[in-house]
Structure formats: structure tokens, C-alpha cells
Write an enzyme that holds these catalytic residues in place. Sequence first.
Site, PDB file in Angstrom:
ATOM      1  N   ASP A  53       0.869  -1.175   0.000  1.00 26.14           N
ATOM      2  CA  ASP A  53       0.000   0.000   0.000  1.00 26.14           C
ATOM      3  C   ASP A  53       0.911   1.233   0.000  1.00 26.14           C
ATOM      4  O   ASP A  53       1.863   1.300   0.769  1.00 26.14           O
ATOM      5  CB  ASP A  53      -0.855  -0.023   1.272  1.00 26.14           C
ATOM      6  CG  ASP A  53      -1.793   1.166   1.324  1.00 26.14           C
ATOM      7  OD1 ASP A  53      -2.873   1.064   0.742  1.00 26.14           O
ATOM      8  OD2 ASP A  53      -1.432   2.195   1.925  1.00 26.14           O
ATOM      9  N   ILE A  54       0.629   2.170  -0.892  1.00 20.94           N
ATOM     10  CA  ILE A  54       1.431   3.400  -0.927  1.00 20.94           C
ATOM     11  C   ILE A  54       0.782   4.410   0.020  1.00 20.94           C
ATOM     12  O   ILE A  54      -0.390   4.764  -0.171  1.00 20.94           O
ATOM     13  CB  ILE A  54       1.487   3.968  -2.364  1.00 20.94           C
ATOM     14  CG1 ILE A  54       2.104   2.964  -3.337  1.00 20.94           C
ATOM     15  CG2 ILE A  54       2.250   5.284  -2.397  1.00 20.94           C
ATOM     16  CD1 ILE A  54       3.539   2.568  -3.052  1.00 20.94           C
ATOM     17  N   HIS A  85       5.140  13.741 -16.068  1.00 18.27           N
ATOM     18  CA  HIS A  85       5.820  15.010 -16.355  1.00 18.27           C
ATOM     19  C   HIS A  85       5.891  15.850 -15.088  1.00 18.27           C
ATOM     20  O   HIS A  85       4.943  15.896 -14.295  1.00 18.27           O
ATOM     21  CB  HIS A  85       5.191  15.755 -17.535  1.00 18.27           C
ATOM     22  CG  HIS A  85       3.907  16.478 -17.290  1.00 18.27           C
ATOM     23  ND1 HIS A  85       3.855  17.756 -16.758  1.00 18.27           N
ATOM     24  CD2 HIS A  85       2.625  16.129 -17.534  1.00 18.27           C
ATOM     25  CE1 HIS A  85       2.584  18.160 -16.704  1.00 18.27           C
ATOM     26  NE2 HIS A  85       1.823  17.182 -17.156  1.00 18.27           N
ATOM     27  N   ASP A 141      -1.733  18.848 -11.928  1.00 16.86           N
ATOM     28  CA  ASP A 141      -1.091  18.702 -13.255  1.00 16.86           C
ATOM     29  C   ASP A 141       0.325  19.275 -13.200  1.00 16.86           C
ATOM     30  O   ASP A 141       0.505  20.459 -13.436  1.00 16.86           O
ATOM     31  CB  ASP A 141      -1.939  19.436 -14.301  1.00 16.86           C
ATOM     32  CG  ASP A 141      -1.360  19.302 -15.707  1.00 16.86           C
ATOM     33  OD1 ASP A 141      -0.475  18.460 -15.912  1.00 16.86           O
ATOM     34  OD2 ASP A 141      -1.800  20.054 -16.594  1.00 16.86           O
ATOM     35  N   GLU A 190       6.732  18.858 -20.817  1.00 20.69           N
ATOM     36  CA  GLU A 190       5.531  18.201 -21.373  1.00 20.69           C
ATOM     37  C   GLU A 190       4.543  19.260 -21.845  1.00 20.69           C
ATOM     38  O   GLU A 190       3.885  19.113 -22.881  1.00 20.69           O
ATOM     39  CB  GLU A 190       4.864  17.302 -20.318  1.00 20.69           C
ATOM     40  CG  GLU A 190       3.697  16.458 -20.850  1.00 20.69           C
ATOM     41  CD  GLU A 190       2.329  17.129 -20.750  1.00 20.69           C
ATOM     42  OE1 GLU A 190       1.355  16.566 -21.273  1.00 20.69           O
ATOM     43  OE2 GLU A 190       2.227  18.236 -20.172  1.00 20.69           O
ATOM     44  N   GLU A 191       4.443  20.327 -21.054  1.00 14.17           N
ATOM     45  CA  GLU A 191       3.438  21.359 -21.345  1.00 14.17           C
ATOM     46  C   GLU A 191       3.760  22.140 -22.615  1.00 14.17           C
ATOM     47  O   GLU A 191       2.922  22.871 -23.124  1.00 14.17           O
ATOM     48  CB  GLU A 191       3.272  22.297 -20.139  1.00 14.17           C
ATOM     49  CG  GLU A 191       2.800  21.608 -18.851  1.00 14.17           C
ATOM     50  CD  GLU A 191       1.354  21.133 -18.903  1.00 14.17           C
ATOM     51  OE1 GLU A 191       0.712  21.257 -19.959  1.00 14.17           O
ATOM     52  OE2 GLU A 191       0.870  20.622 -17.871  1.00 14.17           O
ATOM     53  N   ASP A 228      -0.415  11.209 -15.412  1.00 12.32           N
ATOM     54  CA  ASP A 228      -0.547  12.653 -15.609  1.00 12.32           C
ATOM     55  C   ASP A 228      -1.943  13.043 -15.141  1.00 12.32           C
ATOM     56  O   ASP A 228      -2.933  12.686 -15.772  1.00 12.32           O
ATOM     57  CB  ASP A 228      -0.351  12.969 -17.103  1.00 12.32           C
ATOM     58  CG  ASP A 228      -0.337  14.465 -17.395  1.00 12.32           C
ATOM     59  OD1 ASP A 228      -0.503  15.255 -16.446  1.00 12.32           O
ATOM     60  OD2 ASP A 228      -0.165  14.819 -18.574  1.00 12.32           O
ATOM     61  N   HIS A 272      -4.673  23.923 -15.450  1.00 13.80           N
ATOM     62  CA  HIS A 272      -3.819  24.963 -16.041  1.00 13.80           C
ATOM     63  C   HIS A 272      -4.099  26.355 -15.478  1.00 13.80           C
ATOM     64  O   HIS A 272      -3.869  27.348 -16.173  1.00 13.80           O
ATOM     65  CB  HIS A 272      -3.937  24.952 -17.573  1.00 13.80           C
ATOM     66  CG  HIS A 272      -3.198  23.806 -18.191  1.00 13.80           C
ATOM     67  ND1 HIS A 272      -3.007  23.657 -19.543  1.00 13.80           N
ATOM     68  CD2 HIS A 272      -2.582  22.741 -17.611  1.00 13.80           C
ATOM     69  CE1 HIS A 272      -2.310  22.552 -19.771  1.00 13.80           C
ATOM     70  NE2 HIS A 272      -2.052  21.980 -18.621  1.00 13.80           N
ATOM     71  N   ASP A 317      -4.925   8.546  -3.577  1.00 17.87           N
ATOM     72  CA  ASP A 317      -4.590   7.318  -2.865  1.00 17.87           C
ATOM     73  C   ASP A 317      -4.812   6.099  -3.761  1.00 17.87           C
ATOM     74  O   ASP A 317      -3.911   5.263  -3.932  1.00 17.87           O
ATOM     75  CB  ASP A 317      -5.462   7.227  -1.603  1.00 17.87           C
ATOM     76  CG  ASP A 317      -5.023   6.115  -0.667  1.00 17.87           C
ATOM     77  OD1 ASP A 317      -3.926   5.559  -0.862  1.00 17.87           O
ATOM     78  OD2 ASP A 317      -5.778   5.797   0.269  1.00 17.87           O
TER      79      ASP A 317
HETATM   80  N1  TRP Z   1      -0.992  17.307 -19.142  1.00 20.38           N
HETATM   81  C1  TRP Z   1      -2.058  17.001 -20.061  1.00 20.38           C
HETATM   82  C2  TRP Z   1      -2.290  18.241 -20.904  1.00 20.38           C
HETATM   83  O1  TRP Z   1      -1.964  19.307 -20.472  1.00 20.38           O
HETATM   84  C3  TRP Z   1      -3.332  16.668 -19.326  1.00 20.38           C
HETATM   85  C4  TRP Z   1      -4.218  15.821 -20.089  1.00 20.38           C
HETATM   86  C5  TRP Z   1      -5.270  16.195 -20.844  1.00 20.38           C
HETATM   87  C6  TRP Z   1      -4.141  14.429 -20.194  1.00 20.38           C
HETATM   88  N2  TRP Z   1      -5.839  15.130 -21.404  1.00 20.38           N
HETATM   89  C7  TRP Z   1      -5.179  14.041 -21.024  1.00 20.38           C
HETATM   90  C8  TRP Z   1      -3.270  13.501 -19.650  1.00 20.38           C
HETATM   91  C9  TRP Z   1      -5.366  12.696 -21.288  1.00 20.38           C
HETATM   92  C10 TRP Z   1      -3.476  12.173 -19.937  1.00 20.38           C
HETATM   93  C11 TRP Z   1      -4.499  11.773 -20.750  1.00 20.38           C
HETATM   94  O2  TRP Z   1      -2.785  18.145 -22.018  1.00 20.38           O
HETATM   95 ZN    ZN Z   2      -1.085  20.031 -18.508  1.00 21.23          ZN
END
Ligand code: TRP
Ligand code: ZN
Length: 449
Positions: A53-54, A135, A147, A181-182, A210, A297, A312
Site C-alpha cells: 500500500d502506498i 511530467h 497537473d 511536457e506542457e 498525468d 492549467h 490514494d
Molecule cells: N498534461 C495534459 C495536458 O496538459 C493533461 C491531459 C489532458 C491528459 N488530457 C489528457 C493527460 C489525457 C493524460 C491523458 O494536455
Molecule cells: Zn497540462
Amino acid sequence: MPTRAGRRPSRRTSLRRAALGAGLAGALAAGLLTSAAAPATAGPAAPTAAAPDIPVANVKAHLSQFQSIAAANGGNRAHGRPGYRASLDYVKGKLDAAGFTTSIQQFTSSGATGYNLIADWPGGDTNQVIMAGAHLDSVGSGAGINDNGSGSAAVLETALAVAREGYRPGKHLRFAWWGAEELGLVGSRYYVNNLSATDRSKIDAYLNFDMIGSPNPGYFVYDDDPAIEKVFKDWFAAKGVPTEIETEGDGRSDHASFKNVGIPVGGLFTGAGRTKTTAQAQKWGGTAGRAFDPCYHSSCDTTSNINDTALDRNSDALAHGVWTLGSGTTTPPPSGDTFENATDVSIPDGGSAVESPLSVTGRSGNAPSALRVGVDIKHTYRGDLVVDLVAPDGSAYRLKNSDNDSGDDVITTYTVDASTEAANGTWKLRVRDAYRYDSGYIDSWRLTF
Ligand code: TRP
Ligand code: ZN
Ligand code: CA
């Protein structure tokens, strides 16, 4: 924000292991895959370990650190900003202390330096790699706690659990935190583009996390590799939590970088800007007609923007995925490795303790519960001697007290439960001669794992 429209392939791939054929998904889920690489030493096969369990409190503690890092760095953890590098240094520090082999991969995007963090857990078959990643960058407008502090923290805590448990997966485990990633999956794409074809082919699965703590959560499982998908769906089903297939943008996170080069992927998601329907609110609770993450965002994506239950569950499911996929082969802890120091150390008569050091390297996780300590001390009256084994962290295990035994020499093997001690590091045999007259020396000693 990446917006590439995801095209679902018409032919679905399966977790790479072609030779095993159609029964793979079931076999994986049941933990039935047997050893591909025989262990060096014969022994009974270890049972497939279940994921721990985390503790969600640990995951949340990482989120608090990300929040503080953002606060101290202009309010964000975005690519090219100091809050990103501070986040990376925080994660790396935890991993290094836990015994991971970490590396920072540097790239340039939009005129700024970006960084990926890669952490390898020593051991396992490096021809069969299971990766889990998230990310680590936020958008510029906020701290990015859901996010994607959420995925970053859960992957970190799972990696730390691997170390805490001394997990010895049959496959090799690699954890990753992506930069930029963004800006369009930049860091993860850079990573896969810099892998040789051979190294790509060694990655059996990439698991992406994510946004896994959305405040009005849904429970979405990526509909990609069927074997990976099944591992996650089965976990949620066993907990009685309904799931849906993730449809809020296939290709909108770092798994797309892996999928694009043919690596089997999977992952979890609790929803971003899309609105929760009435049917979804009925099965998951929360608020219909409201976004899964109304702070997506935005500057309000803070530690208040997290649903603890979702965080969790997804953290536990993540660990379950890593444990289940990582144990593709069950390798018993290699036993029989012996480390020895045969340098004589004289023991002052009726004096203070002496120590003989022994450096143990190349093992992962903790020492065994039956660590064997072979001792060869030449002495003319062994009743004088007090002998301890000292673990790398300084904890001492008493092997022998002084007494009236008038025999000479201590040539024997002790068994010590050292399962709470890291195996790697400098161990010591500490010997004190408590009474004057007879004396001797440590001739040699050894640890057998
Ligand atoms: N970080 C992703 C983004 O900014 C968030 C996201 C949107 C996402 N749709 C997703 C992550 C579907 C995983 C799957 O777009
Ligand atoms: Zn994002
Ligand atoms: Ca003596």
C-alpha cells in the site's frame, strides 16, 4: 499544452513478449510468468511479491514540497523556470538517498534548457524494462499540483517503496520525470528519440501518470496495450471502483512519445477540463456539470486542488502496475554471494574495540533475514571477547558476549536478521578484548548473503 489529435491504431498491440502468445494478459495478471533468465544460484523460486500500500500521506508530503518550491520560485514549476529545476533536484535527492542510479538528461526547448530525470533500480533483466513516468513541469500560471505534481509524487513514492521493500523484480525497473511536457511532450520525445533501436526494443512497457488526483475525479484507464490495461482495470475492479476508458485526448501526454515508436503503453487519469456527466457523478460521486479539474492549467491548481481518495487509489494502482508487470520473471534473491576481509587486525589486550571493515557492493535492497557472518578470530582465551557486527548505518548486532569460556579462538558462523539494513555499504566486525592477559587478532571474516 499538446493538442495533437490521437489516432487509435486499428491493430492493437500487446505488451511486448510475442513468444508468449495470447495467454499473456491472463498470465501476467495471475503472476504466472516464469523465469526467462535463470538465477545464478539454484534455489526455490520466490513467490511473486504483492505491491505494498502506498501511503497517501507520503505522496501528499511530496505535493507540499512542490507547492513550497513553486512559492519560492515565482509561483510555478514551469520549463525554463527555477521552480522546475528545484522540483527535479528534490525528486533526485530522494531517489539518490534510496539507492537509485539517477541521471539528468538535458535538452533545449524554446530557448531554455530542459531536463528529464531518469532513475534506474539496480537489478532485474535489463533486456526487459518496465518504465513508469510522469511530467514534472507545470504550466507557467501556477504550481501544477494536480497537473502534474500528482503523477510526479506518486511515481516518486512508488520508486521509494521499491527501495523500502527491497523489491527484486525479474524485469528491470526505470522511473522517469519529464521536462517540458506542457510545451508539447518535448522531454519524453527527446528521451525516446535518443534511444537506440535496441534500447527501445528492450522497453516492455511505459506507464504514464498525468493528473491522478483531480478534485472532482473520474477513474480513467488508458485504452492502449491490452495487457497493461487489464492490470489496472483488475486492480480497480477488485476495489469495487468502476473505471472508464480515457478519452479526453489520446496523445495528450508523454505516453504518446513512447506509443509513437511502438512501445506498449498504459496509464491512469482522473480528468482535466472536461465536464463530469450525471452518469459519472452517480457512479463516482462528485459534482455533475462541473469539470473534473476546474483548476486545470490555472493558478488555483494548488494542494487544495487534490482529491485524496483519488490520489490514494491511483498511487496504489500505480504500485500494483509496477509490481505486477515488473515481476514478469520471479528471481529469488541471489544468495551465496560472499564478501570477505582477510586482513589481520590485532586486538589490544584488555583494551578498546577494533574494527575490520568490509565493503559490500553490487547488491540491491536490504540484507537478508538470515545473513551469515563467518568469523575467524585467533585468541588464547575466547571468553575475553565481545564481538559485534556493525551495519553500514552504524547499527550493531551482538554476536558474542564475554564469558568464562576458556577455549581458544572464535571460528564459527553466526546468523543475523539484517533485513532492516541496506545490503550495500561498509559493514564492520567490531571486537573488544575485555580482560587482560590473553590476546589475539581478527584473522578474517566474511558476510554471505
Ligand atoms: N498534461 C495534459 C495536458 O496538459 C493533461 C491531459 C489532458 C491528459 N488530457 C489528457 C493527460 C489525457 C493524460 C491523458 O494536455
Ligand atoms: Zn497540462
Ligand atoms: Ca585479554
